[in-house]
Scaffold this active site. Structure first.
Site, PDB file in Angstrom:
ATOM      1  N   ASP A   1      38.027  45.101  40.384  1.00 17.85           N
ATOM      2  CA  ASP A   1      39.075  45.134  41.404  1.00 17.85           C
ATOM      3  C   ASP A   1      39.621  43.723  41.642  1.00 17.85           C
ATOM      4  O   ASP A   1      39.493  43.158  42.728  1.00 17.85           O
ATOM      5  CB  ASP A   1      38.486  45.716  42.694  1.00 17.85           C
TER       6      ASP A   1
ATOM      7  N   HIS B   1      43.308  46.085  44.923  1.00 15.74           N
ATOM      8  CA  HIS B   1      43.711  47.071  45.934  1.00 15.74           C
ATOM      9  C   HIS B   1      44.581  46.441  47.031  1.00 15.74           C
ATOM     10  O   HIS B   1      45.253  47.156  47.770  1.00 15.74           O
ATOM     11  CB  HIS B   1      42.490  47.782  46.537  1.00 15.74           C
TER      12      HIS B   1
ATOM     13  N   SER C   1      39.838  41.275  52.349  1.00 10.62           N
ATOM     14  CA  SER C   1      39.772  41.603  50.925  1.00 10.62           C
ATOM     15  C   SER C   1      40.528  40.581  50.086  1.00 10.62           C
ATOM     16  O   SER C   1      41.672  40.240  50.384  1.00 10.62           O
ATOM     17  CB  SER C   1      40.356  42.995  50.678  1.00 10.62           C
TER      18      SER C   1
END
Length: 414
Positions: free
Chosen positions: A163, A133, A253
């Site tokens: 992910d 992402h 992230s």
């Protein structure tokens, strides 16, 4: 009595002379090129001498005799700096990721930006791991190293199961490489450290403890009610997560979650903003290893909508420590030295309907030995929906064989 006092004083003088002589001997060794700071035996010897001298009020003589550089080399590291030590080991291989992407706004197309983190897993190839992402829809990817230098990056692969994404940069710059650990050794309460580009503050270090291992998020009401888009929900379903109370902010992230040895044990992925504090989730490093292996063998798929078959179990590959614990408590046959521990089952899943239970240990499927999670995935994928024969050990009941028919889903879950 006076004679005895003289004897004691004389012995003290002999001890003091011995200490100073030993110190001078070490000093001479240092002067002749002896690397005192790298000799553990001499360091320990000096500590013993130092402690003894302090007790006898002879430390001033010892300090006078020893070179300053040697005294400094023998200074013990504070036990309060274990977080800093772990961060120092991992930080050189952590990068910031800046992306630009085209955003559609009504009838206009506008350029947007985003940021995240990553870490170098293969310096010879210039490979960097991050979250999918972070780079999703990116037109340009820029990697910022710890020293501030920037490198253009290209997306090599996107994992169709979780992910994760793999980025490549020029490897000739001599990138530092991080060590990959093993999340199966994690225990609740263990210290962990997160490093990343938090809110675009590069090299931000936060620390916390492991709150839970092998967390399945899709069964939680926050996610089962449709929180997030379909693609991300599929990817959330494809992995169990490491839960920590480490502070994770936008920009973290894709960055590493490391243990106190500076080894990556998970990839920081999401947190529950506006819902709770101190709850963050990271993708286990075993998923990264699987992904890298598939990239290396060119067997990976970036299609997260492909049909796969699942049993519906939450599982943990047995570590040597877990095996010893289960043996000690009589919850595993003494002759079993590997397998996959069932942490839980999904509601209304094939595993649940077949009465697989928490605490069961899967040792074989279709007569093929099972040693880790990936072994189960491979067997189930080959089944193409046909019933499989699962051999498991159930505590206090022994070995049991059950038939389970996997069900098709979009994406890959267990």
């Amino acid at each position: 009595m006076k004679t005895w006092r003289y004897i004691v004083q004389y012995r003290k003088l002999l001890v003091g002379a011995s200490i100073v002589s030993s110190a001078l001997l070490i000093q001479n060794n240092a002067n002749f090129g002896f690397d005192a700071g790298n000799n553990t035996r001499h360091q320990e010897y000096f500590r013993l001498i130092s402690n003894f001298a302090t007790q006898r009020k002879l430390r001033s003589k010892l300090d006078f005799a020893l070179p300053h550089v040697y005294r400094a080399s023998c200074k013990e590291t504070s036990h309060n700096e274990f977080i800093a030590d772990a961060a120092e080991l991992a930080m050189p291989a952590v990068v910031s990721i800046e992306v630009s992407r085209n955003n559609h706004h009504f009838l206009m197309m506008q350029e947007g930006t985003g940021s995240g983190s990553g870490f170098v897993v293969d310096s010879s190839k210039g490979y960097i791991i991050t979250n999918e992402h972070v780079i999703s829809g990116a037109r340009n990817v820029t990697i910022v190293l710890q020293n501030g230098s920037q490198l253009p990056g290209s997306v090599v692969a996107i994992d169709g199961k979780t992910d994760l994404a793999l980025i490549k940069v020029d490897s000739s710059v001599g990138l530092p490489e991080i060590s990959l650990g093993d999340e199966s050794q994690l225990r609740p309460g263990q210290w962990v450290v997160a490093i990343g580009n938090s809110l675009q503050f590069p090299n931000t270090v936060t620390a916390g403890i492991v709150s839970g291992v092998a967390r399945n998020l899709l069964d939680h009401k926050l996610f089962s009610k449709g929180m997030g888009n379909t693609n991300q929900l599929n990817k959330i379903a494809n992995s169990t997560f490491v839960q920590t109370d480490t502070t994770i902010n936008p920009g973290n992230s894709g960055g590493p979650l490391v243990n106190l040895d500076g080894e990556v044990i998970a990839v920081n992925t999401l947190t529950l903003f506006g819902v709770a504090r101190g709850i963050s989730f990271s993708i286990p490093i075993s998923e990264v290893k699987r992904f890298l292996g598939e990239v290396s063998s060119k067997t990976y798929s970036s299609d997260s909508t492909k049909t796969s078959y699942v049993l519906g179990i939450m599982m943990i590959s047995l570590s040597p420590e877990m095996i010893r614990f289960l043996h000690h408590n009589g919850r595993l046959d003494p002759n079993v030295h590997g397998g996959v521990f069932i942490h839980d089952t999904h509601k209304n899943s094939p595993a649940s309907k077949a009465k697989l239970m928490k605490g069961d240990v899967i040792v074989a499927i279709n007569n093929s030995e099972i040693h880790c999670r990936d072994d189960i995935r491979k067997v189930i994928e080959k089944s193409r929906g046909n019933a499989v024969s699962i051999t498991l050990f159930r505590p206090f009941q022994g070995f049991i064989t059950v038939k389970v028919k996997p069900v098709p889903v979009k994406g890959d879950i267990d």
